[in-house]
Design an enzyme around this catalytic site. Structure first.
Site, PDB file in Angstrom:
ATOM      1  N   HIS A 122      60.156  17.704  39.476  1.00 12.81           N
ATOM      2  CA  HIS A 122      61.247  18.640  39.782  1.00 12.81           C
ATOM      3  C   HIS A 122      62.610  18.115  39.367  1.00 12.81           C
ATOM      4  O   HIS A 122      63.625  18.563  39.883  1.00 12.81           O
ATOM      5  CB  HIS A 122      61.228  18.988  41.280  1.00 12.81           C
ATOM      6  CG  HIS A 122      59.967  19.712  41.689  1.00 12.81           C
ATOM      7  ND1 HIS A 122      59.491  19.705  42.975  1.00 12.81           N
ATOM      8  CD2 HIS A 122      59.064  20.411  40.958  1.00 12.81           C
ATOM      9  CE1 HIS A 122      58.366  20.408  43.023  1.00 12.81           C
ATOM     10  NE2 HIS A 122      58.079  20.831  41.813  1.00 12.81           N
ATOM     11  N   CYS A 130      74.013  21.256  31.049  1.00 17.68           N
ATOM     12  CA  CYS A 130      74.673  22.542  30.826  1.00 17.68           C
ATOM     13  C   CYS A 130      73.701  23.660  31.217  1.00 17.68           C
ATOM     14  O   CYS A 130      72.535  23.648  30.838  1.00 17.68           O
ATOM     15  CB  CYS A 130      75.039  22.675  29.336  1.00 17.68           C
ATOM     16  SG  CYS A 130      75.557  24.346  28.895  1.00 17.68           S
ATOM     17  N   PRO A 217      52.058  12.635  58.827  1.00 18.35           N
ATOM     18  CA  PRO A 217      51.908  12.725  60.280  1.00 18.35           C
ATOM     19  C   PRO A 217      51.341  14.071  60.723  1.00 18.35           C
ATOM     20  O   PRO A 217      50.722  14.196  61.764  1.00 18.35           O
ATOM     21  CB  PRO A 217      53.331  12.541  60.811  1.00 18.35           C
ATOM     22  CG  PRO A 217      54.212  12.279  59.665  1.00 18.35           C
ATOM     23  CD  PRO A 217      53.454  12.482  58.415  1.00 18.35           C
TER      24      PRO A 217
HETATM   25  C1  BV8 Z   1      56.966  27.453  38.797  1.00 19.76           C
HETATM   26  C2  BV8 Z   1      63.969  20.684  43.388  1.00 19.76           C
HETATM   27  C3  BV8 Z   1      56.319  28.925  37.035  1.00 19.76           C
HETATM   28  C4  BV8 Z   1      65.214  21.315  43.943  1.00 19.76           C
HETATM   29  C5  BV8 Z   1      62.077  21.938  44.317  1.00 19.76           C
HETATM   30  C6  BV8 Z   1      51.695  29.676  42.738  1.00 19.76           C
HETATM   31  C7  BV8 Z   1      51.337  30.026  44.025  1.00 19.76           C
HETATM   32  C8  BV8 Z   1      52.320  30.289  44.989  1.00 19.76           C
HETATM   33  C9  BV8 Z   1      53.687  30.214  44.657  1.00 19.76           C
HETATM   34  C10 BV8 Z   1      54.010  29.874  43.367  1.00 19.76           C
HETATM   35  C11 BV8 Z   1      53.049  29.594  42.420  1.00 19.76           C
HETATM   36  N1  BV8 Z   1      53.685  29.279  41.248  1.00 19.76           N
HETATM   37  C12 BV8 Z   1      55.006  29.366  41.425  1.00 19.76           C
HETATM   38  C13 BV8 Z   1      55.248  29.735  42.714  1.00 19.76           C
HETATM   39  C14 BV8 Z   1      56.578  29.924  43.275  1.00 19.76           C
HETATM   40  C15 BV8 Z   1      57.170  28.608  43.747  1.00 19.76           C
HETATM   41  C16 BV8 Z   1      56.494  28.129  45.014  1.00 19.76           C
HETATM   42  O1  BV8 Z   1      55.590  27.318  44.975  1.00 19.76           O
HETATM   43  N2  BV8 Z   1      56.988  28.637  46.136  1.00 19.76           N
HETATM   44  C17 BV8 Z   1      56.510  28.193  47.420  1.00 19.76           C
HETATM   45  C18 BV8 Z   1      57.661  28.279  48.417  1.00 19.76           C
HETATM   46  C19 BV8 Z   1      55.327  29.039  47.824  1.00 19.76           C
HETATM   47  N3  BV8 Z   1      57.102  27.588  42.747  1.00 19.76           N
HETATM   48  C20 BV8 Z   1      58.047  27.543  41.771  1.00 19.76           C
HETATM   49  O2  BV8 Z   1      58.935  28.367  41.685  1.00 19.76           O
HETATM   50  C21 BV8 Z   1      57.944  26.420  40.772  1.00 19.76           C
HETATM   51  N4  BV8 Z   1      58.040  26.961  39.427  1.00 19.76           N
HETATM   52  O3  BV8 Z   1      55.865  27.443  39.264  1.00 19.76           O
HETATM   53  O4  BV8 Z   1      57.271  28.017  37.555  1.00 19.76           O
HETATM   54  C22 BV8 Z   1      56.623  30.249  37.689  1.00 19.76           C
HETATM   55  C23 BV8 Z   1      57.890  30.791  37.549  1.00 19.76           C
HETATM   56  C24 BV8 Z   1      58.150  32.038  38.150  1.00 19.76           C
HETATM   57  C25 BV8 Z   1      57.181  32.693  38.898  1.00 19.76           C
HETATM   58  C26 BV8 Z   1      55.906  32.097  39.062  1.00 19.76           C
HETATM   59  C27 BV8 Z   1      55.632  30.887  38.451  1.00 19.76           C
HETATM   60  C28 BV8 Z   1      59.119  25.453  40.935  1.00 19.76           C
HETATM   61  C29 BV8 Z   1      59.054  24.767  42.272  1.00 19.76           C
HETATM   62  C30 BV8 Z   1      60.093  23.619  42.314  1.00 19.76           C
HETATM   63  C31 BV8 Z   1      61.226  23.977  43.249  1.00 19.76           C
HETATM   64  N5  BV8 Z   1      62.136  22.834  43.378  1.00 19.76           N
HETATM   65  N6  BV8 Z   1      62.871  20.850  44.354  1.00 19.76           N
HETATM   66  C32 BV8 Z   1      65.753  20.541  45.119  1.00 19.76           C
HETATM   67  O5  BV8 Z   1      65.111  19.574  45.585  1.00 19.76           O
HETATM   68  O6  BV8 Z   1      66.857  20.910  45.558  1.00 19.76           O
HETATM   69  S1  BV8 Z   1      60.920  22.161  45.502  1.00 19.76           S
HETATM   70  C33 BV8 Z   1      61.266  21.148  46.785  1.00 19.76           C
HETATM   71  O7  BV8 Z   1      60.579  21.676  47.876  1.00 19.76           O
HETATM   72  C34 BV8 Z   1      60.731  19.748  46.634  1.00 19.76           C
HETATM   73  O8  BV8 Z   1      60.851  19.249  45.341  1.00 19.76           O
HETATM   74  C35 BV8 Z   1      59.307  19.859  47.079  1.00 19.76           C
HETATM   75  O9  BV8 Z   1      58.471  20.231  46.032  1.00 19.76           O
HETATM   76  C36 BV8 Z   1      59.376  21.006  48.046  1.00 19.76           C
HETATM   77  C37 BV8 Z   1      59.393  20.455  49.447  1.00 19.76           C
HETATM   78  O10 BV8 Z   1      58.095  20.127  49.708  1.00 19.76           O
HETATM   79  P1  BV8 Z   1      57.736  18.694  50.304  1.00 19.76           P
HETATM   80  O11 BV8 Z   1      58.135  17.637  49.358  1.00 19.76           O
HETATM   81  O12 BV8 Z   1      56.323  18.808  50.688  1.00 19.76           O
HETATM   82  O13 BV8 Z   1      58.676  18.529  51.559  1.00 19.76           O
HETATM   83  P2  BV8 Z   1      58.582  19.263  52.963  1.00 19.76           P
HETATM   84  O14 BV8 Z   1      59.841  18.977  53.686  1.00 19.76           O
HETATM   85  O15 BV8 Z   1      58.128  20.673  52.786  1.00 19.76           O
HETATM   86  O16 BV8 Z   1      57.388  18.485  53.698  1.00 19.76           O
HETATM   87  C38 BV8 Z   1      57.565  17.113  54.025  1.00 19.76           C
HETATM   88  C39 BV8 Z   1      56.210  16.614  54.455  1.00 19.76           C
HETATM   89  O17 BV8 Z   1      56.332  15.225  54.740  1.00 19.76           O
HETATM   90  C40 BV8 Z   1      55.696  17.284  55.712  1.00 19.76           C
HETATM   91  O18 BV8 Z   1      54.338  17.606  55.559  1.00 19.76           O
HETATM   92  C41 BV8 Z   1      55.895  16.208  56.792  1.00 19.76           C
HETATM   93  O19 BV8 Z   1      54.891  16.285  57.782  1.00 19.76           O
HETATM   94  C42 BV8 Z   1      55.739  14.961  55.991  1.00 19.76           C
HETATM   95  N7  BV8 Z   1      56.425  13.782  56.528  1.00 19.76           N
HETATM   96  C43 BV8 Z   1      57.539  13.735  57.303  1.00 19.76           C
HETATM   97  N8  BV8 Z   1      57.855  12.443  57.577  1.00 19.76           N
HETATM   98  C44 BV8 Z   1      56.916  11.669  56.939  1.00 19.76           C
HETATM   99  C45 BV8 Z   1      56.015  12.515  56.274  1.00 19.76           C
HETATM  100  N9  BV8 Z   1      54.970  12.054  55.561  1.00 19.76           N
HETATM  101  C46 BV8 Z   1      54.793  10.712  55.511  1.00 19.76           C
HETATM  102  N10 BV8 Z   1      55.620   9.827  56.119  1.00 19.76           N
HETATM  103  C47 BV8 Z   1      56.681  10.260  56.841  1.00 19.76           C
HETATM  104  N11 BV8 Z   1      57.481   9.379  57.460  1.00 19.76           N
END
Ligand code: BV8
Length: 247
Positions: A122, A130, A217
């Site tokens: 990402h 740009c 966790p």
């Molecule tokens: C794309 C950069 C083609 C920006 C980010 C297929 C199916 C369904 C949906 C889609 C699909 N294909 C595309 C989509 C849409 C979308 C998507 O997936 N939406 C989700 C909401 C359903 N995906 C996209 O748009 C992607 N592009 O596929 O292009 C396309 C284009 C158009 C239409 C269709 C397809 C682009 C996605 C990238 C977005 N950019 N980041 C920024 O950071 O500002 S995403 C961002 O959120 C992160 O990079 C990361 O990926 C995500 C967050 O997720 P996590 O990292 O898992 O973090 P989160 O806080 O959610 O969870 C933390 C975890 O850690 C928890 O489980 C917690 O329990 C755990 N934890 C906490 N403490 C600890 C721990 N674990 C271990 N130790 C600890 N101490």
């Protein structure tokens, strides 16, 4: 000093790591949580939704808001250090014949911890490009208009990160896919396994017959499918795992 509780690892898990030819790792925001970086679930989006801040439409609608939000996150990272979870992955890379680190994080903490060849699915908050031409920009003048404008074409500058609705860098997602299909062991660490296509990678690894180890966790959509699902924090589990297998 935090007293880490001792984690017991199953013999089959230790054996899989001992004999692994190629270990692939996918990390998410959770691995940086113990460095003090808020996770997405942790609600650091504040009163805004991801759609308002991390999409091209959101940027075009409120360019200054989005630019300032990334500027604030970039500044927060200046004092942030990698934690023992990051350090353990850097140590693991030194001890394994083939090691691929794939991250969803844009914070650069894996590189700061010493990992090399990191696949940034990402992008990186530390790079700016740009909006129109996509060319990376080394220096920009933050003192005047925000976001600053490209000196070449006048379009706004933006962080070099992948927003929702944007394609991932082709080379990055391809390299990640190849690693998921080739590895013997696939770690999924600190990710809610919610954002695609990154979230598909551990399932692809399962499909390839790899041993899949989740460290989180909380429960995720991968937890019931993973070969081993370790409930706990990466900063506690990973250092003990590296010690148990390679020391
Ligand atoms: C794309 C950069 C083609 C920006 C980010 C297929 C199916 C369904 C949906 C889609 C699909 N294909 C595309 C989509 C849409 C979308 C998507 O997936 N939406 C989700 C909401 C359903 N995906 C996209 O748009 C992607 N592009 O596929 O292009 C396309 C284009 C158009 C239409 C269709 C397809 C682009 C996605 C990238 C977005 N950019 N980041 C920024 O950071 O500002 S995403 C961002 O959120 C992160 O990079 C990361 O990926 C995500 C967050 O997720 P996590 O990292 O898992 O973090 P989160 O806080 O959610 O969870 C933390 C975890 O850690 C928890 O489980 C917690 O329990 C755990 N934890 C906490 N403490 C600890 C721990 N674990 C271990 N130790 C600890 N101490």
């Amino acid at each position: 000093m935090r007293q880490d509780k001792t984690v017991e690892f199953s013999p089959s898990l230790l054996q899989a790591l001992h004999t692994a030819r190629h270990i692939a790792v996918l990390t998410g925001a959770g691995i940086s949580a113990e460095s003090g970086v808020p996770t997405f679930q942790g609600g650091f989006w504040g009163q805004y939704s991801p759609e308002e801040l991390a999409t091209p439409e959101g940027f075009q609608k409120q360019p200054k808001l989005v630019w300032d939000w990334y500027g604030m996150r970039r500044n927060q990272l200046k004092d942030v250090q990698p934690n023992p979870g990051h350090a353990a992955l850097a140590a693991m890379q030194q001890r394994v014949p083939k090691f691929t680190l794939i991250t969803q994080n844009i914070d650069g903490l894996h590189q700061k911890a010493g990992n090399h060849g990191v696949i940034e699915l990402h992008g990186s908050i530390h790079r700016v490009k740009c909006f129109q031409e996509g060319t990376l920009v080394e220096h920009w003048d933050d003192s005047r208009e925000q976001p600053p404008r490209c000196a070449h074409c006048g379009a706004f500058l933006r962080p070099d990160v992948v927003w929702f609705g944007e394609m991932l860098p082709q080379d990055a997602i391809e390299a990640a896919q190849i690693a998921a299909d080739d590895c013997d062991v696939f770690f999924s660490i600190g990710t809610a396994t919610h954002v695609y296509p990154a979230a598909a990678l551990p399932f692809d690894a399962l499909h390839n017959g790899a041993t899949v180890i989740e460290i989180n966790p909380d429960i995720t959509p991968l937890s019931t499918r993973a070969t081993h699902s370790l409930r706990g924090s990466s900063g506690q589990i990973l250092p003990q795992l590296v010690k148990a297998v390679w020391d």
